[in-house]
Write a protein that holds these residues in place. Structure first.
Motif, PDB file in Angstrom:
ATOM      1  N   PRO A  88       5.492   0.768   4.758  1.00 60.44           N
ATOM      2  CA  PRO A  88       6.174  -0.369   4.504  1.00 60.44           C
ATOM      3  C   PRO A  88       4.969  -1.674   5.196  1.00 60.44           C
ATOM      4  N   CYS A  89       4.435  -1.544   6.183  1.00 57.13           N
ATOM      5  CA  CYS A  89       3.233  -2.452   6.617  1.00 57.13           C
ATOM      6  C   CYS A  89       2.439  -2.876   5.472  1.00 57.13           C
ATOM      7  N   LEU A  90       1.815  -2.115   4.451  1.00 64.32           N
ATOM      8  CA  LEU A  90       1.100  -2.209   3.486  1.00 64.32           C
ATOM      9  C   LEU A  90       1.780  -3.067   2.413  1.00 64.32           C
ATOM     10  N   ARG A  91       3.032  -2.568   2.277  1.00 64.82           N
ATOM     11  CA  ARG A  91       3.969  -3.158   1.140  1.00 64.82           C
ATOM     12  C   ARG A  91       4.286  -4.703   1.467  1.00 64.82           C
ATOM     13  N   ALA A  92       4.302  -4.989   2.895  1.00 56.66           N
ATOM     14  CA  ALA A  92       4.468  -6.215   3.437  1.00 56.66           C
ATOM     15  C   ALA A  92       3.298  -7.116   3.544  1.00 56.66           C
ATOM     16  N   SER A 100      -4.705   9.085  10.971  1.00 59.08           N
ATOM     17  CA  SER A 100      -4.082  10.640  10.474  1.00 59.08           C
ATOM     18  C   SER A 100      -4.435  10.730   8.990  1.00 59.08           C
ATOM     19  N   VAL A 101      -5.780  10.596   8.754  1.00 62.03           N
ATOM     20  CA  VAL A 101      -6.193  10.860   7.412  1.00 62.03           C
ATOM     21  C   VAL A 101      -5.831  12.063   6.736  1.00 62.03           C
ATOM     22  N   GLY A 102      -5.398  13.257   7.559  1.00 59.77           N
ATOM     23  CA  GLY A 102      -4.797  14.500   6.922  1.00 59.77           C
ATOM     24  C   GLY A 102      -3.624  14.385   6.348  1.00 59.77           C
ATOM     25  N   ALA A 103      -2.689  13.231   6.253  1.00 58.45           N
ATOM     26  CA  ALA A 103      -1.846  12.943   5.805  1.00 58.45           C
ATOM     27  C   ALA A 103      -1.862  12.808   4.328  1.00 58.45           C
ATOM     28  N   LEU A 104      -3.295  12.446   3.746  1.00 53.94           N
ATOM     29  CA  LEU A 104      -3.548  12.252   2.457  1.00 53.94           C
ATOM     30  C   LEU A 104      -3.687  13.583   1.494  1.00 53.94           C
ATOM     31  N   ALA A 105      -3.800  14.638   2.260  1.00 53.32           N
ATOM     32  CA  ALA A 105      -3.803  15.851   1.812  1.00 53.32           C
ATOM     33  C   ALA A 105      -2.629  16.122   0.714  1.00 53.32           C
ATOM     34  N   ASP A 106      -1.387  15.421   1.200  1.00 58.99           N
ATOM     35  CA  ASP A 106      -0.125  15.372   0.334  1.00 58.99           C
ATOM     36  C   ASP A 106      -0.251  14.302  -0.768  1.00 58.99           C
ATOM     37  N   ALA A 107      -0.462  14.751  -2.007  1.00 59.31           N
ATOM     38  CA  ALA A 107      -0.739  13.925  -3.082  1.00 59.31           C
ATOM     39  C   ALA A 107       0.090  12.653  -3.374  1.00 59.31           C
ATOM     40  N   ALA A 108       1.610  13.071  -3.032  1.00 57.16           N
ATOM     41  CA  ALA A 108       2.615  12.045  -3.141  1.00 57.16           C
ATOM     42  C   ALA A 108       2.356  10.971  -1.952  1.00 57.16           C
ATOM     43  N   THR A 109       2.033  11.345  -0.625  1.00 58.80           N
ATOM     44  CA  THR A 109       1.769  10.459   0.290  1.00 58.80           C
ATOM     45  C   THR A 109       0.539   9.539  -0.061  1.00 58.80           C
ATOM     46  N   GLU A 110      -0.532  10.095  -0.717  1.00 57.89           N
ATOM     47  CA  GLU A 110      -1.737   9.248  -0.987  1.00 57.89           C
ATOM     48  C   GLU A 110      -1.355   8.384  -2.049  1.00 57.89           C
ATOM     49  N   ALA A 111      -0.552   8.695  -3.048  1.00 56.71           N
ATOM     50  CA  ALA A 111      -0.210   7.868  -4.200  1.00 56.71           C
ATOM     51  C   ALA A 111       0.881   6.811  -3.545  1.00 56.71           C
ATOM     52  N   ALA A 117      -0.224  -0.536  -0.920  1.00 60.23           N
ATOM     53  CA  ALA A 117      -1.534  -1.523  -0.734  1.00 60.23           C
ATOM     54  C   ALA A 117      -1.554  -2.498  -1.977  1.00 60.23           C
ATOM     55  N   LYS A 118      -1.484  -1.831  -2.996  1.00 63.62           N
ATOM     56  CA  LYS A 118      -1.486  -2.861  -4.343  1.00 63.62           C
ATOM     57  C   LYS A 118      -0.603  -3.634  -4.284  1.00 63.62           C
ATOM     58  N   GLU A 119       0.733  -3.263  -4.023  1.00 64.46           N
ATOM     59  CA  GLU A 119       1.940  -3.869  -4.339  1.00 64.46           C
ATOM     60  C   GLU A 119       1.992  -5.403  -3.143  1.00 64.46           C
ATOM     61  N   GLY A 120       1.475  -5.050  -2.111  1.00 58.15           N
ATOM     62  CA  GLY A 120       1.309  -5.892  -0.896  1.00 58.15           C
ATOM     63  C   GLY A 120       0.112  -6.721  -0.993  1.00 58.15           C
ATOM     64  N   GLY A 121      -0.878  -6.342  -1.632  1.00 63.66           N
ATOM     65  CA  GLY A 121      -2.153  -7.057  -1.702  1.00 63.66           C
ATOM     66  C   GLY A 121      -3.033  -6.745  -0.528  1.00 63.66           C
ATOM     67  N   ALA A 122      -2.724  -5.609   0.100  1.00 65.39           N
ATOM     68  CA  ALA A 122      -3.270  -5.526   1.353  1.00 65.39           C
ATOM     69  C   ALA A 122      -4.546  -4.316   1.104  1.00 65.39           C
ATOM     70  N   LEU A 123      -5.374  -4.226   2.241  1.00 71.44           N
ATOM     71  CA  LEU A 123      -6.375  -3.277   2.300  1.00 71.44           C
ATOM     72  C   LEU A 123      -6.265  -2.149   3.373  1.00 71.44           C
TER      73      LEU A 123
END
Length: 273
Positions: A88-92, A100-111, A117-123
């Protein structure tokens, strides 16, 4: 800078202490805690928090955190917090740092993180954490022919509370034992509190499926030892780091705290290195 933190545990407390010691000052500091844990988080972080900023507040909802207007939000919590709070922060439109980089092992979370980030124009920045050489690994990936093998070696009790307990008698182990060999994706999924380094190496290099991981419980290990070997068309190298465990949580390398602090100091400028 207006700084936000998601989480109030060991890493958060140590991080604020390091930043305070470096003379870092924030316009305001806002922390997100679990509902009902606001007072505990406030009491734990207030000494270092107030050393960093005269305006220090703890919130129980991500909506409140977003409303406080942080320029940068740093996740120092859990995989669940990545999904429920960082996205939600990225989206805002708020830039984020992921620990917690291991969360990205879940492909859905990574996507979902990428889309937010794209939607919010965030990095979204992924910190190296307890491992080094990520810049050269990412560069080697561009050259092709990449092969990466990562070995995590820790004292037996550092694996307490993980599936290793079902494979080894950690309390009486008297020699090094390999208890996991497989992909970085499975390692990060099965050992979420121990495999952030595996996930970071996978993301920077050959990917979750093609990065090979070995995990070892070793009573002679000097600390949390991270070693990985890279072969590529541009360069070959091996890196070994002996991280000192955090005194409050042996599963966490103390160097992770300093890696996150470095990223925040770089973001604050005026010079980044």
């Amino acid at each position: 800078m207006k700084l936000g933190l998601i989480g109030y545990g060991n890493i958060a407390g140590s991080l604020l202490g390091v930043l305070a010691g470096q003379g870092f000052k924030a316009e305001r500091l806002d922390v997100l805690a679990r509902p009902g844990a606001e007072a505990r988080a406030h009491d734990k972080l207030a000494p270092e928090g107030r050393a960093i900023s005269d305006t220090f507040a703890v919130h129980a909802s991500v909506e409140e955190l977003i409303a406080s207007g942080p320029d940068l939000v740093v996740e120092v919590a859990t995989h669940v917090a990545v999904k429920e709070s960082l996205i939600p922060c990225l989206r805002a439109g708020i830039d984020g740092v992921l620990v917690s980089v291991g969360a990205l092992a879940d492909a859905a979370t990574e996507a979902a993180l990428t889309a937010a980030a794209k939607e919010g124009g965030a990095l979204l920045r992924i910190v190296p954490g307890a491992v080094g050489g990520i810049d050269m690994l990412a560069a080697a990936r561009l050259s092709g022919g990449l092969e990466v093998t990562y070995t995590s070696r820790k004292p037996p009790l550092a694996w307490t509370g993980t599936p290793a307990e079902a494979k080894l008698d950690l309390a009486t182990l008297d020699k090094a034992e390999v208890f996991y060999e497989g992909s970085a994706r499975q390692a990060a999924t099965d050992y979420p509190k121990n495999a952030n380094v595996a996930a970071t190496i996978a993301l920077a290099g050959a990917g979750f499926e093609d990065t090979r991981v070995r995990m070892i419980a070793d009573p002679e290990a000097p600390g949390n030892v991270h070693e990985y070997t890279v072969r590529s068309n541009a360069l070959d190298f091996t890196i070994r780091l002996e991280g000192k465990p955090s005194p409050d949580n042996p599963k966490t390398s103390l160097s992770t705290v300093y890696s996150v602090a470095r990223d925040i100091l770089n973001a604050a400028g005026p010079v980044a290195i």
